[in-house]
Write a protein that holds these residues in place. Structure first.
Motif, PDB file in Angstrom:
ATOM      1  N   TRP A  59      39.421  48.150  40.110  1.00  0.00           N
ATOM      2  CA  TRP A  59      39.462  47.758  38.714  1.00  0.00           C
ATOM      3  C   TRP A  59      39.158  48.840  37.807  1.00  0.00           C
ATOM      4  CZ3 TRP A  59      36.120  48.209  34.528  1.00  0.00           C
ATOM      5  CH2 TRP A  59      36.319  47.211  33.471  1.00  0.00           C
ATOM      6  N   HIS A 107      33.874  48.603  31.234  1.00  0.00           N
ATOM      7  CA  HIS A 107      33.321  47.526  31.837  1.00  0.00           C
ATOM      8  C   HIS A 107      32.105  46.815  31.325  1.00  0.00           C
ATOM      9  CE1 HIS A 107      31.195  51.412  32.278  1.00  0.00           C
ATOM     10  NE2 HIS A 107      29.973  50.948  32.236  1.00  0.00           N
ATOM     11  N   THR A 160      36.307  43.425  42.993  1.00  0.00           N
ATOM     12  CA  THR A 160      37.040  44.517  43.887  1.00  0.00           C
ATOM     13  C   THR A 160      36.433  45.150  45.078  1.00  0.00           C
ATOM     14  OG1 THR A 160      38.747  44.412  42.289  1.00  0.00           O
ATOM     15  CG2 THR A 160      39.108  45.941  44.150  1.00  0.00           C
ATOM     16  N   PRO A 179      34.965  40.080  29.338  1.00  0.00           N
ATOM     17  CA  PRO A 179      36.410  39.984  29.978  1.00  0.00           C
ATOM     18  C   PRO A 179      37.127  38.722  29.175  1.00  0.00           C
ATOM     19  CG  PRO A 179      34.368  38.936  31.208  1.00  0.00           C
ATOM     20  CD  PRO A 179      33.697  39.746  30.214  1.00  0.00           C
ATOM     21  N   THR A 190      43.248  46.247  38.902  1.00  0.00           N
ATOM     22  CA  THR A 190      43.641  44.870  39.332  1.00  0.00           C
ATOM     23  C   THR A 190      43.670  43.585  38.448  1.00  0.00           C
ATOM     24  OG1 THR A 190      41.045  44.901  39.505  1.00  0.00           O
ATOM     25  CG2 THR A 190      42.272  45.422  41.707  1.00  0.00           C
ATOM     26  N   GLU A 191      42.777  43.923  37.353  1.00  0.00           N
ATOM     27  CA  GLU A 191      43.089  43.132  36.287  1.00  0.00           C
ATOM     28  C   GLU A 191      44.544  43.092  35.292  1.00  0.00           C
ATOM     29  OE1 GLU A 191      40.062  42.542  33.611  1.00  0.00           O
ATOM     30  OE2 GLU A 191      38.399  41.835  35.035  1.00  0.00           O
ATOM     31  N   ASP A 225      35.153  42.852  38.575  1.00  0.00           N
ATOM     32  CA  ASP A 225      35.944  41.761  39.069  1.00  0.00           C
ATOM     33  C   ASP A 225      35.835  41.583  40.653  1.00  0.00           C
ATOM     34  OD1 ASP A 225      37.561  43.898  40.260  1.00  0.00           O
ATOM     35  OD2 ASP A 225      39.386  42.735  39.380  1.00  0.00           O
TER      36      ASP A 225
END
Length: 280
Positions: free
Chosen positions: A175, A109, A167, A113, A178-179, A165
């Protein structure tokens, strides 16, 4: 977030002392997913080497990368000879050697990104495995949790990291899964929970909080005051749920132009690796 990402160096020794390591079950899940021997791994944001040691003990040659020099110095005190260390942020890594496994332990994290997954794919062998794992520490007793929340309220609303993101927590896939599901570079995305419970003294719980970035970025007088307030509402022994969520994905074997004659060498290499020893 950038300030929080680079806040840990001043507490490197405390980080090593108060943060727990990772269970062997996690390593077994990663190796089972890989389905073939993993010989080399690159770690992103290695910290003091909590996860580094887990993977190195299986005989994997690990390159541990970490942007903070103090954290890296602490890591070097604890890792075996099959670990090499490099002071670098994920964004500073350049494609070169490719690895069978790239992983991040409670660190993904903090990465930028922008182009995250194409950068990640460039570090992996075709068919190689990406793993990300971590999770928040939460007080198991709701009454203690509420008391701690009230004690810190004047300084912090929350000490957790929100989903990068957005979520929602009730969604099944979290996450970074998801990505990864949306990425053209990865396939076979899986998510696995690992239950973990930790009991520590009130003093050690404060020691743990002293390594949490939300507190580290507070001015020192505020930090001391909030820790004092929290200490006053804690029982002698603190029970915590510290479940680990593991996300796994595989670097896609396919390139473009699969319909033009024989597959290129990268495709053939990937097919061979997926078959694994003795599998036809």
């Amino acid at each position: 977030m950038a300030g929080r990402a680079l806040s840990f160096g001043v507490v490197a020794e405390a980080y090593e002392r108060f943060r727990p390591g990772y269970p062997v079950e996690l390593l077994d899940l990663v190796m089972a997913y890989a389905s073939h021997p993993v010989r080399t791994a690159l770690e992103i944001g290695a910290g003091t080497g909590k996860a580094t040691r887990l993977f190195a003990q299986r005989g994997i040659t690990v390159t541990a990368t970490e942007p903070d020099g103090s954290m890296l110095a602490e890591l070097r005190k604890h890792v075996p000879a099959n670990v090499s260390s490099v002071q670098a942020a994920f964004e500073d890594l350049r494609p070169g050697e490719r690895y069978g496994l790239v992983y991040a332990a409670a660190a993904l994290h903090w990465t930028n990104p922008e182009n995250r997954w194409s950068r990640m794919a460039a570090l992996l062998e075709p068919g190689g495995v990406f793993a990300s794992f971590g999770g928040p520490f939460r007080l198991a007793d709701p009454a203690v949790e509420e008391a701690v929340r009230a004690a810190r309220a004047a300084f912090l609303e929350s000490d957790e990291i929100p989903s990068p993101d957005g979520t929602p927590p009730e969604q099944e896939m979290q996450w970074p899964g998801t990505e990864l599901q949306r990425s053209e570079w990865f396939t076979d995305v899986q998510q696995a929970p690992i239950e973990r419970h930790v009991t520590m003294s009130a003093h050690d719980y404060i020691g743990h909080l002293s390594t949490v970035s939300a507190y580290l970025v507070l001015p020192l007088p505020d930090r001391r005051q909030v820790f004092s307030r929290i200490m006053r509402v804690l029982p002698d022994r603190v029970e915590m749920t510290a479940d680990v969520t593991l996300h796994l994905a595989r670097r896609r074997c396919t390139g473009h132009h699969l319909d033009h004659g024989n597959p290129p060498p990268v495709i053939m290499e990937c097919v061979d690796r997926r078959r694994g020893p003795g599998r036809q």
